[in-house]
Design a protein around this motif. Sequence first.
Motif, PDB file in Angstrom:
ATOM      1  N   LYS A 157       0.841  -1.200   0.000  1.00 32.75           N
ATOM      2  CA  LYS A 157       0.000   0.000   0.000  1.00 32.75           C
ATOM      3  C   LYS A 157       0.877   1.252   0.000  1.00 32.75           C
ATOM      4  CE  LYS A 157      -3.926   0.583   1.870  1.00 32.75           C
ATOM      5  NZ  LYS A 157      -5.046   0.813   2.800  1.00 32.75           N
ATOM      6  N   SER A 158       0.459   2.250  -0.761  1.00 35.67           N
ATOM      7  CA  SER A 158       1.259   3.462  -0.928  1.00 35.67           C
ATOM      8  C   SER A 158       1.534   4.167   0.395  1.00 35.67           C
ATOM      9  CB  SER A 158       0.551   4.429  -1.885  1.00 35.67           C
ATOM     10  OG  SER A 158       0.450   3.878  -3.169  1.00 35.67           O
ATOM     11  N   GLU A 159       0.526   4.242   1.268  1.00 34.32           N
ATOM     12  CA  GLU A 159       0.740   4.938   2.536  1.00 34.32           C
ATOM     13  C   GLU A 159       1.709   4.182   3.445  1.00 34.32           C
ATOM     14  OE1 GLU A 159      -3.633   3.422   2.751  1.00 34.32           O
ATOM     15  OE2 GLU A 159      -2.208   4.068   1.226  1.00 34.32           O
ATOM     16  N   HIS A 160       1.676   2.836   3.345  1.00 34.65           N
ATOM     17  CA  HIS A 160       2.633   2.056   4.126  1.00 34.65           C
ATOM     18  C   HIS A 160       4.051   2.289   3.624  1.00 34.65           C
ATOM     19  CE1 HIS A 160      -0.776  -1.035   5.095  1.00 34.65           C
ATOM     20  NE2 HIS A 160      -0.908   0.104   5.745  1.00 34.65           N
ATOM     21  N   LEU A 161       4.220   2.249   2.299  1.00 36.88           N
ATOM     22  CA  LEU A 161       5.537   2.450   1.708  1.00 36.88           C
ATOM     23  C   LEU A 161       6.071   3.845   2.019  1.00 36.88           C
ATOM     24  CD1 LEU A 161       7.886   1.604  -0.054  1.00 36.88           C
ATOM     25  CD2 LEU A 161       6.554   2.250  -2.068  1.00 36.88           C
ATOM     26  N   LYS A 162       5.191   4.838   1.942  1.00 34.62           N
ATOM     27  CA  LYS A 162       5.628   6.204   2.232  1.00 34.62           C
ATOM     28  C   LYS A 162       6.123   6.341   3.666  1.00 34.62           C
ATOM     29  CE  LYS A 162       3.931  10.970   2.388  1.00 34.62           C
ATOM     30  NZ  LYS A 162       2.774  11.866   2.139  1.00 34.62           N
ATOM     31  N   GLY A 163       5.353   5.807   4.620  1.00 38.36           N
ATOM     32  CA  GLY A 163       5.759   5.897   6.023  1.00 38.36           C
ATOM     33  C   GLY A 163       7.056   5.154   6.301  1.00 38.36           C
ATOM     34  N   ILE A 164       7.197   3.966   5.699  1.00 40.48           N
ATOM     35  CA  ILE A 164       8.405   3.169   5.930  1.00 40.48           C
ATOM     36  C   ILE A 164       9.627   3.836   5.311  1.00 40.48           C
ATOM     37  CG2 ILE A 164       9.507   0.950   5.442  1.00 40.48           C
ATOM     38  CD1 ILE A 164       6.664  -0.274   5.507  1.00 40.48           C
ATOM     39  N   MET A 165       9.479   4.376   4.096  1.00 46.25           N
ATOM     40  CA  MET A 165      10.611   5.043   3.447  1.00 46.25           C
ATOM     41  C   MET A 165      11.037   6.275   4.236  1.00 46.25           C
ATOM     42  SD  MET A 165      11.698   3.289   0.917  1.00 46.25           S
ATOM     43  CE  MET A 165      12.880   4.528   0.416  1.00 46.25           C
ATOM     44  N   GLN A 166      10.079   7.058   4.712  1.00 47.61           N
ATOM     45  CA  GLN A 166      10.417   8.240   5.501  1.00 47.61           C
ATOM     46  C   GLN A 166      11.142   7.850   6.783  1.00 47.61           C
ATOM     47  OE1 GLN A 166       6.611  10.220   5.902  1.00 47.61           O
ATOM     48  NE2 GLN A 166       7.152  11.718   4.320  1.00 47.61           N
ATOM     49  N   ALA A 167      10.648   6.805   7.441  1.00 46.78           N
ATOM     50  CA  ALA A 167      11.302   6.342   8.670  1.00 46.78           C
ATOM     51  C   ALA A 167      12.713   5.850   8.389  1.00 46.78           C
ATOM     52  CB  ALA A 167      10.471   5.218   9.300  1.00 46.78           C
ATOM     53  N   THR A 168      12.888   5.178   7.259  1.00 46.86           N
ATOM     54  CA  THR A 168      14.213   4.670   6.898  1.00 46.86           C
ATOM     55  C   THR A 168      15.177   5.814   6.623  1.00 46.86           C
ATOM     56  OG1 THR A 168      13.190   2.709   5.911  1.00 46.86           O
ATOM     57  CG2 THR A 168      15.473   3.163   5.327  1.00 46.86           C
ATOM     58  N   ILE A 169      14.747   6.764   5.813  1.00 46.17           N
ATOM     59  CA  ILE A 169      15.617   7.890   5.437  1.00 46.17           C
ATOM     60  C   ILE A 169      15.974   8.732   6.652  1.00 46.17           C
ATOM     61  CG2 ILE A 169      15.726  10.024   4.091  1.00 46.17           C
ATOM     62  CD1 ILE A 169      13.911   8.618   2.014  1.00 46.17           C
ATOM     63  N   GLU A 170      15.009   8.943   7.555  1.00 47.24           N
ATOM     64  CA  GLU A 170      15.252   9.804   8.716  1.00 47.24           C
ATOM     65  C   GLU A 170      16.076   9.120   9.805  1.00 47.24           C
ATOM     66  OE1 GLU A 170      11.390  10.931   9.989  1.00 47.24           O
ATOM     67  OE2 GLU A 170      10.946  12.132   8.192  1.00 47.24           O
ATOM     68  N   ASN A 171      15.904   7.829   9.985  1.00 50.30           N
ATOM     69  CA  ASN A 171      16.528   7.145  11.127  1.00 50.30           C
ATOM     70  C   ASN A 171      17.764   6.337  10.782  1.00 50.30           C
ATOM     71  OD1 ASN A 171      14.430   8.014  12.913  1.00 50.30           O
ATOM     72  ND2 ASN A 171      13.104   6.416  12.080  1.00 50.30           N
ATOM     73  N   MET A 172      18.002   6.086   9.519  1.00 49.74           N
ATOM     74  CA  MET A 172      19.163   5.284   9.142  1.00 49.74           C
ATOM     75  C   MET A 172      20.445   6.057   9.405  1.00 49.74           C
ATOM     76  SD  MET A 172      19.895   3.477   5.483  1.00 49.74           S
ATOM     77  CE  MET A 172      21.264   2.360   5.272  1.00 49.74           C
ATOM     78  N   PRO A 173      21.456   5.436  10.031  1.00 49.60           N
ATOM     79  CA  PRO A 173      22.737   6.129  10.286  1.00 49.60           C
ATOM     80  C   PRO A 173      23.341   6.657   8.997  1.00 49.60           C
ATOM     81  CG  PRO A 173      22.636   4.052  11.488  1.00 49.60           C
ATOM     82  CD  PRO A 173      21.441   4.070  10.589  1.00 49.60           C
ATOM     83  N   SER A 174      23.861   7.873   9.050  1.00 56.03           N
ATOM     84  CA  SER A 174      24.412   8.506   7.842  1.00 56.03           C
ATOM     85  C   SER A 174      25.547   7.701   7.238  1.00 56.03           C
ATOM     86  CB  SER A 174      24.895   9.924   8.176  1.00 56.03           C
ATOM     87  OG  SER A 174      25.850   9.884   9.231  1.00 56.03           O
ATOM     88  N   SER A 175      26.290   6.958   8.071  1.00 53.29           N
ATOM     89  CA  SER A 175      27.420   6.169   7.565  1.00 53.29           C
ATOM     90  C   SER A 175      26.963   5.030   6.661  1.00 53.29           C
ATOM     91  CB  SER A 175      28.224   5.599   8.734  1.00 53.29           C
ATOM     92  OG  SER A 175      27.404   4.770   9.555  1.00 53.29           O
ATOM     93  N   MET A 176      25.673   4.656   6.747  1.00 56.19           N
ATOM     94  CA  MET A 176      25.159   3.537   5.951  1.00 56.19           C
ATOM     95  C   MET A 176      24.438   4.001   4.687  1.00 56.19           C
ATOM     96  SD  MET A 176      23.593   1.192   9.049  1.00 56.19           S
ATOM     97  CE  MET A 176      23.060  -0.109   7.937  1.00 56.19           C
TER      98      MET A 176
END
Length: 447
Positions: free
Chosen positions: A197-216
């Motif tokens: 679902k688009s809303e699920h993908l959007k939320g997960i991608m935002q969480a990934t981009i915001e919380n993923m360590p910059s070194s990765m």
Amino acid sequence: MATVLKTFTGESAIEALKKAKEECGESAMLVTTKQIQPKTLNKKPLYEILVSVEEKAPSQTAAQKNKQAQITQIQKQIEAYTLGSTQSPRPASKIDNPYTNNNSNIEQENSDILLNISQAAKEISKVAGVSNELNEYKSAEYDKKIDEVAKEVNKLNQKISMIADMIWDDKSQNRDDIIIPPEFSTIYKLAKQSGMKSEHLKGIMQATIENMPSSMKSNPSTVKRYFYSLLRNMLPCRSESFESKKQRIMMLVGPTGVGKTTTLSKLAYKFAHGDEVRYKTGIITLDTYRLGAVEQLFQYAKIMNIPILDAIEPDDFRSAIKSLSNCDLILVDTMGSSQYDREKLSRLHAFLKECGSKVDVSLVVSAGSKIDDLLEIYNNFATLDIDTLIITKFDETKIFGNIFSLIYETGVPVSFFSTGQNVPDDIMEAKSEFLVSCVLDGFKGDE
């Protein structure tokens, strides 16, 4: 002598090995054995073995024979130098280190041997036309250059893939109103194409981009691993292990055609004839409308030596449960019901309410259904108090993001995956890493 690898098949590893011996003789050596087709109620097992066979090398030319004769003669000279008058080899320590003995005669003798061996080795190199040191140096340099080229090609491939994924989907115009960094474009594309679902993908991608360590974030491979781990932790799974001695009753419900009866047969075999723990299992069927399905289930139960009863009314269901009171597990098959058929759903609710026992309800759905249909099925069957989900027909679809969204949105744990049509084999306990792998990389079947 040249070594050749050959494969042979048979209903057992012994049968396949006999075929290898008949064709290749006693020189056939077993390398590996694997089962390529499991035994089922309808199929015999099939095993494949890999054997190595020594085959005679082609005859040498006259020039090769002459060169080999020269090398052999030189080798004999070396052997003559290294053998004493009794023809037994000298201790290796005296040859390798002549200075460990204080006797000057032995030191001189060993030095002479080393000198002669060195001269003989040079002659062998000359006859063979090979310079080992030069070849080793050239080989090392060549391998180094190959490695450097491979690394550069790999970097170039990564850049090309990122560019291709960045311009995917009409030049990034439909990206759910979020900015996707180049390193995230590949994983975004895979998740988008999975049917999530688009809303699920959007939320997960935002969480990934915001919380993923910059070194990765600079490497697409580490981005995929992080995303994989994030999705895996979002999927609740429930192990159907028996931790107490209390009897369990599992009822399978769901729409028509999702494979409830076939799945129940697989589960019955798994629990009654498991490799590690076996439970006394019984079956009750409420699906008396489809005579063909009932006959098939009774036939399976007979083959598996499992007691089976049918029930038409709630009172019959309650009596059947009492009759199977000595069983550890009772599996209940139900009639297929459209999510819009209120009458059948009410009838199922009556069976549950009046049976007098705690029943664990599993909603069975097909992996090939659209996410909107899956959610509507769940919402209409939710009146039965769904405990777990069972996902069937993994072999009939290539997209699994819809299943992810169903589990993610409902929060109901999944207990089993049915991965094919073979009874009793194609059933497995649900694992979140398996489903995420299907979402991002596709279902691999028997691989």
